[in-house]
Motif scaffolding. Structure first.
Motif, PDB file in Angstrom:
ATOM      1  N   GLN A  55      11.067  22.309  -3.577  1.00 63.17           N
ATOM      2  CA  GLN A  55       9.860  21.574  -3.753  1.00 63.17           C
ATOM      3  C   GLN A  55      10.266  19.761  -3.877  1.00 63.17           C
ATOM      4  O   GLN A  55       9.447  19.116  -3.386  1.00 63.17           O
ATOM      5  N   ALA A  56      11.166  19.669  -4.835  1.00 58.49           N
ATOM      6  CA  ALA A  56      11.645  18.273  -5.205  1.00 58.49           C
ATOM      7  C   ALA A  56      12.064  17.595  -3.819  1.00 58.49           C
ATOM      8  O   ALA A  56      11.642  16.323  -3.638  1.00 58.49           O
ATOM      9  N   GLN A  57      12.774  18.209  -2.895  1.00 55.93           N
ATOM     10  CA  GLN A  57      13.384  17.499  -1.897  1.00 55.93           C
ATOM     11  C   GLN A  57      12.215  17.255  -0.902  1.00 55.93           C
ATOM     12  O   GLN A  57      12.115  16.261  -0.232  1.00 55.93           O
ATOM     13  N   HIS A  58      11.434  18.361  -0.826  1.00 54.57           N
ATOM     14  CA  HIS A  58      10.227  17.813   0.099  1.00 54.57           C
ATOM     15  C   HIS A  58       9.244  16.777  -0.454  1.00 54.57           C
ATOM     16  O   HIS A  58       8.810  16.073   0.346  1.00 54.57           O
ATOM     17  N   ALA A  59       9.084  16.746  -1.709  1.00 55.00           N
ATOM     18  CA  ALA A  59       8.376  15.548  -2.238  1.00 55.00           C
ATOM     19  C   ALA A  59       8.796  14.236  -1.824  1.00 55.00           C
ATOM     20  O   ALA A  59       8.337  13.180  -1.695  1.00 55.00           O
ATOM     21  N   ARG A  60      10.594  14.238  -2.005  1.00 53.78           N
ATOM     22  CA  ARG A  60      10.997  13.148  -1.796  1.00 53.78           C
ATOM     23  C   ARG A  60      11.033  12.648  -0.330  1.00 53.78           C
ATOM     24  O   ARG A  60      10.793  11.255   0.124  1.00 53.78           O
ATOM     25  N   ASP A  61      11.106  13.691   0.658  1.00 55.68           N
ATOM     26  CA  ASP A  61      10.933  13.551   1.877  1.00 55.68           C
ATOM     27  C   ASP A  61       9.649  12.993   2.175  1.00 55.68           C
ATOM     28  O   ASP A  61       9.197  12.186   3.196  1.00 55.68           O
ATOM     29  N   GLN A  62       8.582  13.440   1.803  1.00 54.54           N
ATOM     30  CA  GLN A  62       7.065  12.942   1.837  1.00 54.54           C
ATOM     31  C   GLN A  62       7.095  11.578   1.390  1.00 54.54           C
ATOM     32  O   GLN A  62       6.201  10.744   2.041  1.00 54.54           O
ATOM     33  N   ALA A  63       7.749  11.111   0.209  1.00 54.34           N
ATOM     34  CA  ALA A  63       7.579   9.652  -0.052  1.00 54.34           C
ATOM     35  C   ALA A  63       8.211   9.078   0.901  1.00 54.34           C
ATOM     36  O   ALA A  63       7.762   7.771   1.070  1.00 54.34           O
ATOM     37  N   ASN A  64       9.477   9.188   1.197  1.00 51.39           N
ATOM     38  CA  ASN A  64      10.226   8.732   2.337  1.00 51.39           C
ATOM     39  C   ASN A  64       9.270   8.280   3.815  1.00 51.39           C
ATOM     40  O   ASN A  64       9.288   7.191   4.311  1.00 51.39           O
ATOM     41  N   LEU A  65       8.565   9.486   3.941  1.00 58.19           N
ATOM     42  CA  LEU A  65       7.430   9.184   5.005  1.00 58.19           C
ATOM     43  C   LEU A  65       6.449   8.363   4.981  1.00 58.19           C
ATOM     44  O   LEU A  65       5.896   7.616   5.746  1.00 58.19           O
ATOM     45  N   GLY A  66       5.941   8.185   3.482  1.00 68.10           N
ATOM     46  CA  GLY A  66       4.993   7.333   3.180  1.00 68.10           C
ATOM     47  C   GLY A  66       5.614   5.866   3.479  1.00 68.10           C
ATOM     48  O   GLY A  66       4.809   4.930   3.614  1.00 68.10           O
ATOM     49  N   TYR A  67       6.764   5.741   2.981  1.00 70.50           N
ATOM     50  CA  TYR A  67       7.337   4.438   2.941  1.00 70.50           C
ATOM     51  C   TYR A  67       7.552   3.774   4.399  1.00 70.50           C
ATOM     52  O   TYR A  67       8.177   2.576   4.397  1.00 70.50           O
ATOM     53  N   THR A  68       7.423   4.596   5.312  1.00 65.55           N
ATOM     54  CA  THR A  68       7.659   4.103   6.610  1.00 65.55           C
ATOM     55  C   THR A  68       6.264   2.997   7.031  1.00 65.55           C
ATOM     56  O   THR A  68       6.505   2.502   8.070  1.00 65.55           O
ATOM     57  N   VAL A  69       5.317   3.184   6.096  1.00 66.47           N
ATOM     58  CA  VAL A  69       4.341   2.444   6.391  1.00 66.47           C
ATOM     59  C   VAL A  69       4.303   1.250   5.202  1.00 66.47           C
ATOM     60  O   VAL A  69       4.225   1.598   3.925  1.00 66.47           O
ATOM     61  N   ILE A  70       4.586  -0.171   5.246  1.00 65.79           N
ATOM     62  CA  ILE A  70       4.790  -0.912   4.406  1.00 65.79           C
ATOM     63  C   ILE A  70       3.612  -1.575   3.962  1.00 65.79           C
ATOM     64  O   ILE A  70       2.876  -2.182   5.111  1.00 65.79           O
ATOM     65  N   ARG A  71       3.115  -1.395   2.779  1.00 69.14           N
ATOM     66  CA  ARG A  71       1.978  -1.916   2.426  1.00 69.14           C
ATOM     67  C   ARG A  71       2.109  -3.048   1.413  1.00 69.14           C
ATOM     68  O   ARG A  71       2.779  -3.315   0.567  1.00 69.14           O
ATOM     69  N   SER A  72       0.887  -3.922   1.239  1.00 67.82           N
ATOM     70  CA  SER A  72       1.118  -5.183   0.403  1.00 67.82           C
ATOM     71  C   SER A  72       0.733  -4.651  -1.059  1.00 67.82           C
ATOM     72  O   SER A  72      -0.058  -4.004  -1.573  1.00 67.82           O
ATOM     73  N   PRO A  73       1.463  -5.089  -1.940  1.00 72.66           N
ATOM     74  CA  PRO A  73       1.652  -4.785  -3.312  1.00 72.66           C
ATOM     75  C   PRO A  73       0.478  -5.724  -3.896  1.00 72.66           C
ATOM     76  O   PRO A  73       0.147  -5.242  -4.896  1.00 72.66           O
ATOM     77  N   VAL A  74       0.291  -6.876  -3.394  1.00 76.79           N
ATOM     78  CA  VAL A  74      -0.827  -7.812  -4.136  1.00 76.79           C
ATOM     79  C   VAL A  74      -1.850  -8.325  -3.106  1.00 76.79           C
ATOM     80  O   VAL A  74      -1.369  -8.301  -1.662  1.00 76.79           O
ATOM     81  N   ASP A  75      -2.779  -8.870  -3.437  1.00 73.40           N
ATOM     82  CA  ASP A  75      -3.844  -9.792  -2.828  1.00 73.40           C
ATOM     83  C   ASP A  75      -2.872 -11.025  -2.625  1.00 73.40           C
ATOM     84  O   ASP A  75      -2.702 -11.782  -3.442  1.00 73.40           O
ATOM     85  N   GLY A  76      -3.134 -11.708  -1.231  1.00 75.33           N
ATOM     86  CA  GLY A  76      -2.475 -12.977  -0.977  1.00 75.33           C
ATOM     87  C   GLY A  76      -2.480 -13.253   0.065  1.00 75.33           C
ATOM     88  O   GLY A  76      -3.220 -12.834   1.139  1.00 75.33           O
ATOM     89  N   VAL A  77      -1.440 -14.433   0.645  1.00 75.95           N
ATOM     90  CA  VAL A  77      -1.437 -14.896   2.006  1.00 75.95           C
ATOM     91  C   VAL A  77       0.008 -14.573   2.274  1.00 75.95           C
ATOM     92  O   VAL A  77       1.053 -14.550   1.842  1.00 75.95           O
ATOM     93  N   VAL A  78       0.155 -14.425   3.700  1.00 72.70           N
ATOM     94  CA  VAL A  78       1.530 -14.213   4.099  1.00 72.70           C
ATOM     95  C   VAL A  78       2.135 -15.471   4.659  1.00 72.70           C
ATOM     96  O   VAL A  78       1.497 -16.141   5.415  1.00 72.70           O
ATOM     97  N   ILE A  79       3.290 -15.907   3.786  1.00 71.77           N
ATOM     98  CA  ILE A  79       3.812 -17.054   4.344  1.00 71.77           C
ATOM     99  C   ILE A  79       5.117 -17.026   5.056  1.00 71.77           C
ATOM    100  O   ILE A  79       5.689 -18.077   5.602  1.00 71.77           O
TER     101      ILE A  79
END
Length: 398
Positions: free
Chosen positions: A158-182
């Protein structure tokens, strides 16, 4: 012929006499101090001593967005100057390998769950047989140990699957803050590899309405700088406009380059119009000392030295100061608390006066003490080149 020669000689003689007379009058005028020297009246005013340095404008919060997994950039959702919200998708990586690993770990959970179910049944059966004394205590203990091992293997799966699911979510890079792309470092189709150092994909400035200037001041100036002091600066993009800032922090970490020690001084800047951009070079000036309603000596007067030596008392005599380095010194201006010599015109005569100086700016220097009063005519230069003494050799004719 003789008459013509006499006329020619008389003409040349008259021209020579006229030229000599003009030269004599000009020399007499040049020797007149009232006409020879340029003067300025000693007046009162305000003076501010400042220190200057160059710096770079940066956002207050600059977030470098990276990736924890490797892959090929499959989609780009943002570009330069785009405004983003926290949690918004910036880009997506190819998730084929990570998705396959997640499915594999999910299958491992199913297998571990089946092993656990069998171990539970065996342990219950062995417990009943042990109660009827059909099996030994050792056989029962072995069944209990298999049950505990099956539960541990399920937790591990179950722990291995949770890590793999997290890595799968990391394939979508999201913004950690509100701001402007410079800055956007990657392009569509580019492969990024996450190893010991996380690669930077996108840089986001959280808020460009507040900026900071990171600049370095020499150790000779850092003692006069304090947090909260007002600063002014200009940028090349707006040469006719002056901006305001406040000293926010003086960092204690020294930087030594070519035997010169400098300290980083951070200046906070309001940028409500967002016309100041990251990376601009700022020319910063911080006022460290100020005097109001004091006698001001033009710095040109401190640099002036008469062509011929004028009788003068030692610089600083009667003012408690050292010999002058300000009147014609190598640096062209005296430092605070230093003695100097200025020249004044009194009754048509040039007179050297020792003075004690205070703080200075690029034009004027504070007069701390000396035998000068407001309104004194201070010599700041000569109207022409230095006059030569009249020659003792008579003008030679033909």
């Amino acid at each position: 012929m003789k008459k013509t020669g006499k006329i020619l000689i008389l003409t040349v003689l008259a021209a020579s006499l006229a030229g000599g007379g003009y030269w004599f009058v000009k020399q007499r005028a040049a020797q007149d101090p009232e006409k020879r020297y340029r003067t300025a009246e000693l007046a009162r005013g305000n003076v501010t001593q400042a220190v200057s340095a160059n710096g770079t404008l940066n956002p207050v919060v600059l977030v470098s967005v990276g990736t924890q997994v490797s892959g090929t950039v499959r989609k780009l959702h943002v570009d330069f100057n785009d405004k983003v919200k926290a949690g918004q998708a910036l880009l997506e990586l190819d998730d084929a390998l990570v998705s396959a690993t997640a499915r594999q770990s999910a299958a491992s959970i199913t297998s571990a769950q089946a092993s656990l179910d069998l171990a539970v049944a065996n342990e219950a059966r062995m417990k009943a047989l042990f109660a009827e004394e059909y099996v030994s205590k050792q056989e029962y203990d072995q069944a209990a140990q298999v049950l505990r091992s099956a539960r541990a293997q399920l937790a591990q799966a179950q722990a291995q699957h949770a890590r793999d699911q997290a890595n799968l979510g990391y394939t979508v890079i999201r913004s950690p803050v509100d701001g402007v792309v410079i800055d956007r470092v990657v392009d569509l189709g580019q492969t990024v590899a996450a190893s010991f150092q996380t690669p930077t994909l996108i840089k986001i400035a959280q808020d460009l309405s507040e900026m900071r200037i990171d600049t370095s001041f020499a150790e000779a100036d850092i003692g006069a700088i304090r947090e909260g002091q007002k600063a002014k600066f200009t940028v090349d993009a707006f040469p006719d406009r002056q901006f305001d800032g406040v000293v926010q922090q003086i960092r204690l970490n020294p930087v030594t380059q070519q035997n010169v020690v400098t300290y980083n001084v951070r200046i906070s800047v309001a940028n409500p119009d967002q016309i100041l951009l990251p990376g601009m070079t700022a020319y910063v000036t911080i006022g460290v000392r100020q005097r109001e309603n004091v006698l001001l000596v033009p710095n040109a007067a401190l640099r002036f030295k008469p062509a011929e030596s004028a009788p003068a008392a030692p610089a600083g005599a009667g003012a408690g100061g050292p010999p002058s380095a300000g009147a014609g010194g190598a640096k062209g201006r005296a430092r605070a608390g230093q003695g100097a010599t200025v020249h004044v015109l009194e009754s048509g005569q040039l007179k050297a006066v020792p003075v004690q100086l205070g703080i200075t700016d690029s034009r004027n220097t504070e007069l701390v003490s000396g035998e000068l009063a407001e309104g004194a005519r201070i010599v700041v230069g000569e109207n022409g080149g230095p006059a030569k003494a009249p020659s003792s050799v008579g003008m030679r004719m033909f």
